[in-house]
Every structure is written in C-alpha cells, then in structure tokens.
Design a protein around this motif. Structure first.
Motif, PDB file in Angstrom:
ATOM      1  N   PHE A 440      21.426  34.220   8.160  1.00 24.70           N
ATOM      2  CA  PHE A 440      23.060  34.473   8.691  1.00 24.70           C
ATOM      3  C   PHE A 440      23.331  33.598   8.287  1.00 24.70           C
ATOM      4  O   PHE A 440      23.944  32.625   8.567  1.00 24.70           O
ATOM      5  CB  PHE A 440      23.329  34.900  10.251  1.00 24.70           C
ATOM      6  CG  PHE A 440      22.553  36.346  10.379  1.00 24.70           C
ATOM      7  CD1 PHE A 440      23.269  37.958  10.086  1.00 24.70           C
ATOM      8  CD2 PHE A 440      21.172  35.758  11.213  1.00 24.70           C
ATOM      9  CE1 PHE A 440      22.209  38.371  10.642  1.00 24.70           C
ATOM     10  CE2 PHE A 440      20.675  37.103  11.704  1.00 24.70           C
ATOM     11  CZ  PHE A 440      20.645  38.349  11.402  1.00 24.70           C
ATOM     12  N   PRO A 441      24.810  34.120   6.623  1.00 23.99           N
ATOM     13  CA  PRO A 441      25.573  33.333   5.980  1.00 23.99           C
ATOM     14  C   PRO A 441      26.451  33.019   7.217  1.00 23.99           C
ATOM     15  O   PRO A 441      26.526  31.111   7.252  1.00 23.99           O
ATOM     16  CB  PRO A 441      25.955  34.065   5.243  1.00 23.99           C
ATOM     17  CG  PRO A 441      24.572  34.906   4.164  1.00 23.99           C
ATOM     18  CD  PRO A 441      24.119  35.010   5.915  1.00 23.99           C
ATOM     19  N   THR A 442      27.181  32.771   8.162  1.00 23.35           N
ATOM     20  CA  THR A 442      28.163  33.325   9.084  1.00 23.35           C
ATOM     21  C   THR A 442      27.437  32.958  10.486  1.00 23.35           C
ATOM     22  O   THR A 442      27.475  34.416  10.803  1.00 23.35           O
ATOM     23  CB  THR A 442      29.798  33.765   8.581  1.00 23.35           C
ATOM     24  OG1 THR A 442      29.290  33.706   7.166  1.00 23.35           O
ATOM     25  CG2 THR A 442      29.916  33.037   9.676  1.00 23.35           C
ATOM     26  N   ASN A 443      27.372  31.291  10.819  1.00 22.36           N
ATOM     27  CA  ASN A 443      26.209  31.862  12.233  1.00 22.36           C
ATOM     28  C   ASN A 443      27.453  30.990  13.069  1.00 22.36           C
ATOM     29  O   ASN A 443      27.157  29.893  12.529  1.00 22.36           O
ATOM     30  CB  ASN A 443      24.521  32.025  11.758  1.00 22.36           C
ATOM     31  CG  ASN A 443      24.902  32.419  13.578  1.00 22.36           C
ATOM     32  OD1 ASN A 443      24.897  33.258  13.839  1.00 22.36           O
ATOM     33  ND2 ASN A 443      23.319  31.825  13.175  1.00 22.36           N
ATOM     34  N   ALA A 464      21.844  39.665   6.392  1.00 24.57           N
ATOM     35  CA  ALA A 464      21.186  38.388   6.507  1.00 24.57           C
ATOM     36  C   ALA A 464      21.054  37.866   5.130  1.00 24.57           C
ATOM     37  O   ALA A 464      20.645  39.413   4.506  1.00 24.57           O
ATOM     38  CB  ALA A 464      20.361  38.126   7.577  1.00 24.57           C
ATOM     39  N   SER A 465      20.233  36.876   4.641  1.00 21.57           N
ATOM     40  CA  SER A 465      20.285  36.383   3.242  1.00 21.57           C
ATOM     41  C   SER A 465      18.460  36.182   3.513  1.00 21.57           C
ATOM     42  O   SER A 465      18.109  35.656   4.452  1.00 21.57           O
ATOM     43  CB  SER A 465      21.112  35.389   2.730  1.00 21.57           C
ATOM     44  OG  SER A 465      21.947  36.203   2.488  1.00 21.57           O
ATOM     45  N   SER A 474      12.126  42.501   2.043  1.00 17.55           N
ATOM     46  CA  SER A 474      12.933  43.390   2.317  1.00 17.55           C
ATOM     47  C   SER A 474      13.734  42.627   4.087  1.00 17.55           C
ATOM     48  O   SER A 474      12.394  42.538   4.602  1.00 17.55           O
ATOM     49  CB  SER A 474      12.582  44.873   2.467  1.00 17.55           C
ATOM     50  OG  SER A 474      11.679  44.668   3.872  1.00 17.55           O
ATOM     51  N   ILE A 475      14.338  43.333   4.819  1.00 15.50           N
ATOM     52  CA  ILE A 475      15.192  42.727   5.840  1.00 15.50           C
ATOM     53  C   ILE A 475      15.471  44.055   7.028  1.00 15.50           C
ATOM     54  O   ILE A 475      15.834  44.731   6.247  1.00 15.50           O
ATOM     55  CB  ILE A 475      16.126  41.579   6.038  1.00 15.50           C
ATOM     56  CG1 ILE A 475      15.452  40.911   4.975  1.00 15.50           C
ATOM     57  CG2 ILE A 475      16.298  40.728   7.389  1.00 15.50           C
ATOM     58  CD1 ILE A 475      17.102  39.413   4.340  1.00 15.50           C
ATOM     59  N   SER A 529      11.381  35.283  11.401  1.00 13.30           N
ATOM     60  CA  SER A 529      13.040  36.361  11.624  1.00 13.30           C
ATOM     61  C   SER A 529      14.071  35.415  11.992  1.00 13.30           C
ATOM     62  O   SER A 529      13.620  33.848  12.300  1.00 13.30           O
ATOM     63  CB  SER A 529      12.363  36.736  13.470  1.00 13.30           C
ATOM     64  OG  SER A 529      12.291  36.268  13.974  1.00 13.30           O
ATOM     65  N   GLY A 530      14.614  35.854  12.136  1.00 14.77           N
ATOM     66  CA  GLY A 530      16.381  34.701  12.548  1.00 14.77           C
ATOM     67  C   GLY A 530      16.870  35.464  12.987  1.00 14.77           C
ATOM     68  O   GLY A 530      17.613  36.404  12.733  1.00 14.77           O
TER      69      GLY A 530
END
Length: 850
Positions: A440-443, A464-465, A474-475, A529-530
C-alpha cells in the motif's frame, strides 16, 4: 718445537723484562720463529713448575701483541727447591736500644692442580738460622693443615720440609693461607710465625659448558648480511685470566646448505651469530640448524677442550608475497529482497605464512556498488572472500551488478615489493526476480469523518500496488482486522464502505482514531500478500447529553452560610460540545424551587443549597436540568438524592441525624433497639440452658432395665438343661491371670494354666545379613519346620480347663456314647502331623501292633 704450559702467570716473581732478546741464548737449537731486533722489547716468562719459557715479542703501536712462543727451558734455567728462612727479629745497638730489622716479603708458593704425585710432594723448605745452636721443631697451622680440610699440607718437624699430600683442585679452592712456627724442644717459641701463601695453579681440566644444548633464534627473511641473529655463551670453570678459561666459538655445520653452506657466521669471542650472505627466503627454507663448537685454550684445537650446542634459527615471515586471486572474473546470483546471503566465493593464493597478518586477506569493492548492497567477508580458515548481500536488491531497478574487487593483506607489503596484477578481479552478480508482495503506497492511510456516518457510506479507496512490473498479476482485497465490524472492502478495487454507524464514543476508538487492517493478495506463484492500515479520525458531534454529578450527597437541615452541595456534569463528547454547562431547577413540582436553589460557580460547577431556613430531615430527590454548549445544545434531567440531617457545631451530620435522615422516626428507632436487646437476651438464656443440661447429663445415673445391660454379661440364646446351676459362671476362668496365687488357692479342677515344658529350646535358622533372593523360600521352610518340632512353643502340651459348668447336670457323660461307625479307620496320617499329635498317633495308629 713449541710445547704447552698452562702454569704461566706473568707476575713480579716470574717476569723478566729485558731490553733486547739477544741478552739470552735462544733455547730452541736455532729454530728461531721470532728474531726481534734490539729495538723491539720482549717479555720473557719462566714457569718454575715445568721449566717452560713464554717469550712474547711486542711490536706495533701501543704494545700490540704480535707473536707468542712457549718453549722448554734448558736445565740451567730451572731453579732448585726454594728455602724460606725465618727473618731475623732484633739487633741491640751500643746504646742499649733495640732496632727492628725490616722483614722481606716471602714469595707465594705455586702448586699446580691435579698433580699426579708422587705424594707427599715437597713444596718448600723452612729454616731458622738458630737451628745451628739449638734443636728446632717446625709446624704449620691454618686451613689445609690443622683446619678443615685437614692434612692437605704437612711439614717435617725436624727438617722443616713442607709437603702437599694430595692432588689439589683449583675450582674448589684456589689458595691457602698457612702460618709456619718454630719452637725449641721445650715448646718455647724461638721465631715469630711467618705467613705462607699457597696458590693453586690452574690446569685445563674443564670443558666449556653451554647452558642449553639447543638454542632458538630467529631472523627475518630477506635480511641483509651482518644482521644479528642470536647469541650463544659457554662457561669454562677454569681460570678465565689464562688460556685455560678463554673460550672461542666456531660453526661446525649448517643444515640445510641452501642457498649456500655458510649463510651464518659466529663471533669467535662473543658468540654472536650474524648473517654473512643474502638470500634468506622463508618460502624456500623456513629453519636452519647450526652446530656451534666452543673450545678453550683460546680456540687451540690441539690443546683445548671443546663442547658443542645446536642453534635452531627460524626464518620469520615478512610480507614479500602479495595475495593473488585465482581467477580474473567471478560470478554469482542473488534473489531480490534477500539479505545476509553469500552470492559468490573469491579464492586467493598467498605464499606467506598462513594465518598471519602477512597471509590474511582483506577484500574491498572499489567500483560497481555505489549504494553499498554488498560486502566481502574473509573466511578465517580458508582466506576466501565471501561476497555477502547487506542491503536488499530490487530486480526492477538493477538486474545485474558488475563489481571490481581488490585484495590486500592485513600487513603492508615489505619494502621494495610491488602489488601483483592478479590482486584485482571482476565479479558479476545477477539478480533473480521473485514474486514480491503487494504494498500500500500510503501505509497507514488516514481519513477524517464526523461520527454518526450511517451504514453504506463510501469512505475511501484503499488500493495496493504490485512491485513486479514485469509480471501481469491481479490483486484481491479482504478485511484482516475490524474490531467494531463497521467496515467492508471491495475485493477488486479496494473501496471502503461502512456497514454500521461510526461512533466516536465507542470503546474501540482510541484518541478519536479507529483503526482497521486490510489484506492485499496477488495471484503470482507463490502468492504473496501485503497488509495496510486505515486510520479513521472521527470528528465529534454533540450526540451525548450531559449527566449530573454527584448522584448522592447530604446537607444540614438548617440553612448555613457555607452549606451547599457542589455539583458538576459529565459529557462523553469533547470540545466544543461539552461545557460550560447550565444548571437549573425544573418548575414542576413547585416544592423544588420553594425548598432548593442553584447558584453558578463557574462554567463547569454550580452549588445546590436550601432556600428555606429549616427543612425536615429526610432523603429528598432533587431534579436538576443540565444543558451543554453544543450546537445544538443537549439537555438532561438528572436526579440527585440529598440527605437532610441534623448537624453538630462543625457542620457534620450526627449519627442520630443520619439515621433520622434515612426516613426513621424516634419511635421506630426505639423499637428497633428493644428488639435487639430481646434477641440478645434469648441467645444468652439458650446458652445457659445448654450448659446446665450438659452438666446434668454427666451426673445423672444410667436408668435402664438390668435385662438390657450387656456389660460383662453372657446373653442366653438357648437353654438345654441344667437349671439355675448352669448360670453360675466364673468369668475369671476366661481371663489370663496376672499371678498364680489366686489360682493355686482354688480347688483342683477349677483352673486354667498353660505350663511350658522345661526342656532345651530348639535352634531356629539364622537369616544371613545379605540374603540371596533364592534363599528366601528355603529360610521360611526351615523356620516352619523348626517351629513344628519345638515342644516349647505355645500352645503347650498340658491340661487346659476352658470352662466349668457346675455340678449336678442332668446330661450324661459324653464318654458313654459309642461310635456308630462300624468300619475300620486308618489313623496312620497322624504320624505326619508333627510331635503334637504323636500321642494320638500312638493311641490309634499303633493298635494293630498289640
């Protein structure tokens, strides 16, 4: 021909200084080794013991010794034995005065050590000039004569000849001091004692001795000629002022002979070993073994004594060999995002001494890694360089690294040694792409909303990226943690939607922030996973009315200037939806405002007090309306229970007043106290009654029917005849008597006595201290057999009277009954029952024998 002599000690007694050697004839039959001119001074020494001349010719500046010869002296130069005269004591002058005559100095007596005799061997002759007139007796005293060691020297008391009686050892004692005495036949002294000094002349009877047989030294490889290596020293117990104790050194052999047989030399006088040639190389020869010989007599191999020692010379390493990498290029690979893994192994060759600073390799990366992703760690055992990742690498940023590595030693290279071209090499490291987890770019991500947001409201998109740009993946999203279960997420685009109303006052909200965690999973292999955290800051709205505090209190029944109750309010909201608060009394019922009043203290506090001068004690529920400052404001009608009670002079409620304030009158209080007194009195009476009853129970006799008394009585279950006499029992017959007096006094036939036979007791087996497990059964069987055959063991074989039933019984004698059995009975088995049944066996088993 030159002959040896070790006795010569140049001194005033044996040295003859001459201006020219030509004053004396040459004693060697014309064999002139030295033919000095008249202007060359010479020193001539004569040994009085063996008759050897030592001729020293001095030539050059400051008397530099040039040549020395020792030759046998002719007979005319050999002196006869010395005669020592007692000095004349006194002379009387014509005027009657006595003048002391000056004594002459008696020369010392020189005796060579280790003489072979024959003994006793004459040394000198001592005489007194008065022996012509009277008989003289001579004697000597001192160490070696009459003091230990005794009887080394002796003297002829008549002739005055002094002898040495045994071989002397200079190393034990080098000189003796004796005194010679002369007395007449009456023992009267006729001469003053004279001092005799005897010197033991050294012989070369001791070899030089090294302190150690093996000496260890070291020298750096590549040392220049003349470099000091080590020192050896030998000690000779002989006199070091003579040639006997003057040691000279020389090298006998060197092993190995590389690069030349004579790499070292030794100073003949000091014993210092130094290098004489260049070419020491530890990598070729690391150690030399040298045999060193020490010889006395100033190194004269013909007459001197020798000894040897070994010198081990280690060639110490210097950094004269630079490390060299075994290859010009090395390669390796590393998975992205991995740290502390070895990706390549660099091998190096160094011919210097292993595990020393000259051998230990130090690797450096000089180019190709500006950020510092890699480091090179040296293996302490193999000296290899391990290229290790210390910062994770990213395949999407760098697919490969081209490193340039240089290797050096811990110690700098020796002077004049240049670095090798093979000390530098290239290392190629390939980065392997792996499936990285989405991020996630902003986390964490923070958003702001007012509380009370209804369900179904879209809050944000939390997407997320995927860092794997070269993989088409794909996410999908899911909820990982939602404590209050207020949110949901779209599994494809990450949109966050509320499922319940957001409440800032919830226990799951900390510091106005509600946190939820979401999971993003890709479809790679393996899947990765993130996680991301969403923080919702809830803005407060005025959705909670204030409540009154405290809920209960008390106040005096009469109005007082300081009497009153401080009240405040609690509000679950935050600024600006809390204070200042407004406190007021309701208009209904009218008695509230008639009896009570509220006054403002500040924005958060007010005071509730009595309006009337007196209010009857009791508990009153006073309603108060509290209003906050929100927009719009919220109000709440709260009840506070106030106890009105009588107070003391300090303004505190009394105990009676507190009870009265609880709603009880005086009559009710008195009734309660009377009930308590009555209850306590009943308890006291009950306790006294129980104690009295217990006392009566202990003192009261047992009132029961004698027929029911079973103590020490025989119960009659049936009566078979005999009348009253059958009940005449003597229970003492059933008891074991303590003594025999009351039994003996009874008539015959009315007693029960067990009599032990007076015979020796049987011997029982003794159990061993440490029994064997197999002996237990045998031990038990032996004990049982002994007990069966022991007539002294109870019960004893005697007449026992078990009961007395009285006289006059109507029942006939049992002995008159005849057996109804007509058959023969075999009683032989009674013989197997032991000695106790022996009588019965004799009576019944032996009937056939009669």
């Amino acid at each position: 021909m030159e002959v040896p002599c070790s006795h010569l000690i140049p001194d005033e007694n044996t040295r003859l200084q001459v201006d020219s050697y030509s004053q004396y004839p040459w004693p060697c039959n014309g064999n002139r080794g030295v033919n000095p001119r008249r202007d060359q001074p010479a020193q001539l020494c004569l040994c009085p013991l063996c008759g050897v001349f030592q001729i020293t010719v001095e030539q050059g500046k400051e008397g530099e010794r040039k040549e020395e010869k020792r030759v046998k002296a002719p007979p005319e130069f050999q002196a006869p034995p010395t005669i020592i005269m007692f000095p004349r004591q006194r002379e009387t002058s014509s005027k009657g005065l006595r003048r002391q005559k000056r004594d002459w100095v008696i020369p010392p007596i020189n005796v060579p050590e280790n003489s072979r005799g024959p003994f006793p061997q004459m040394l000198v002759s001592i005489r007194s000039d008065q022996d012509r007139n009277i008989s003289i007796r001579y004697s000597i005293t001192g160490v070696g004569a009459d003091q230990p060691p005794n009887e080394v020297f002796s003297i002829d008391p008549v002739a005055g000849k002094m002898f040495v009686t045994k071989p002397l050892d200079r190393e034990r004692r080098s000189s003796y001091h004796l005194r010679a005495h002369a007395v007449n036949m009456n023992g009267e002294r006729v001469e003053s004692p004279i001092d005799l000094y005897i010197y033991v002349i050294d012989m070369n009877d001791n070899r030089p001795e090294f302190k150690n047989q093996v000496y260890n030294g070291s020298v750096d490889e590549g040392s220049k000629p003349g470099t000091f290596v080590m020192h050896l020293a030998a000690f000779d117990n002989d006199d070091n002022t003579t040639a006997n104790g003057m040691v000279r050194y020389r090298i006998l052999s060197q092993t190995p002979h590389s690069p030349i047989p004579n790499m070292f030399t030794i100073n003949s006088e000091t014993g210092d070993i130094v290098t004489v040639a260049a070419g020491l190389d530890r990598e070729k020869v690391s150690q030399y073994s040298i045999i060193v010989q020490a010889t006395d007599m100033e190194g004269n191999l013909n007459f001197g004594l020798s000894n040897t020692a070994t010198a081990i010379i280690s060639v110490t390493d210097i950094n004269d060999n630079p490390p060299e990498l075994t290859s010009r290029t090395f390669s390796g690979e590393v998975p992205e995002n991995r740290v502390n893994v070895v990706v390549a192994n660099l091998t190096v060759i160094d011919r210097d001494q292993p595990h020393s600073p000259n051998w230990n390799a130090v690797y450096r990366i000089i180019s190709g890694d500006p950020i510092g992703h890699f480091t090179i760690i040296t293996d302490q055992h193999t000296n290899d360089g391990m290229v290790t990742v210390v910062k994770p690498v990213d395949f999407e940023q760098n697919r490969a690294f081209m490193l340039t590595v240089v290797v050096n030693n811990q110690a700098p290279l020796a002077s004049g040694i240049q670095s090798s071209l093979q000390s530098t090499s290239g290392v190629t490291i390939s980065v392997v792409d792996i499936n990285e987890p989405p991020y996630f770019p902003t986390n964490p991500k923070s958003i702001r909303f007012e509380e009370g947001v209804p369900a179904g409201t879209s809050l944000t998109t939390f997407s997320a990226s995927d860092p794997d740009r070269f993989m088409q993946q794909s996410i999908r999203y899911s909820k990982l943690a939602d404590p209050a279960d207020w949110l949901s997420i779209n599994n494809t685009n990450g949109q966050i939607i509320t499922t319940a109303t957001l409440d800032r006052e919830s226990i799951y909200v900390k510091n106005n922030i509600y946190e939820a965690t979401f999971l993003a999973v890709d479809n790679g292999f393996p899947m990765a996973s993130g996680t991301g955290t969403l923080q919702i800051y809830l803005i407060d709205v005025n959705d909670n009315a204030p409540s009154l505090l405290p809920r209960e209190s008390q106040i005096c029944e009469r109005i007082n200037r300081n009497a009153g109750i401080n009240i405040t309010a609690a509000d679950a909201d935050t600024d600006p939806n809390v204070g200042p608060f407004v406190f007021e009394l309701p208009t209904f019922p009218a008695s509230i405002r008639r009896n009570w009043t509220v006054s403002r203290l500040n924005g958060d506090y007010a005071r509730l007090s009595l309006r009337t001068q007196y209010l009857e004690p009791g508990v009153y529920e006073v309603p108060v309306i509290v209003t906050d400052s929100g927009n719009p404001p919220l109000s709440n009608r709260s009840i506070i229970k106030v106890k009105v009670c009588p107070c003391d002079e300090n303004g505190d409620c009394t105990l009676v007043g507190a009870v009265a304030a609880a709603g009880l009158g005086t009559g009710a209080i008195i009734a309660i106290l009377i009930c308590i007194i009555i209850l306590l009195s009943m308890v006291l009476v009950f306790v006294l009654w129980m104690k009295r009853r217990e006392k009566e129970r202990q003192t009261k006799q047992l009132l029961i029917d004698p027929e029911d008394d079973v103590r020490d009585n025989i119960l009659k279950y049936d009566e078979e005849g005999g009348g009253e006499e059958d009940q005449d029992y003597d229970l003492s017959q059933l008891q074991q008597p303590d003594s025999l007096e009351h039994i003996i006094s009874k008539p015959p036939g009315v007693r029960r006595v067990d009599e032990r036979p007076i015979i020796p007791e049987s011997q029982y087996p003794i159990r061993p201290v440490v029994p064997h497990p197999g002996d237990i059964g045998d031990f038990i069987n032996e004990g049982l057999r002994a007990a069966d055959n022991d007539p002294t063991a109870p019960p004893y074989d005697s007449l026992l009277v078990f009961d007395y039933e009285g006289s006059g019984s109507t029942v006939g004698s049992v002995s008159s009954l005849n057996s109804s059995s007509t058959g023969d009975q075999d009683y032989d088995y009674l013989n197997d029952w032991g000695p106790r049944f022996k009588k019965l066996a004799d009576m019944y088993g032996g009937g056939d024998d009669e």
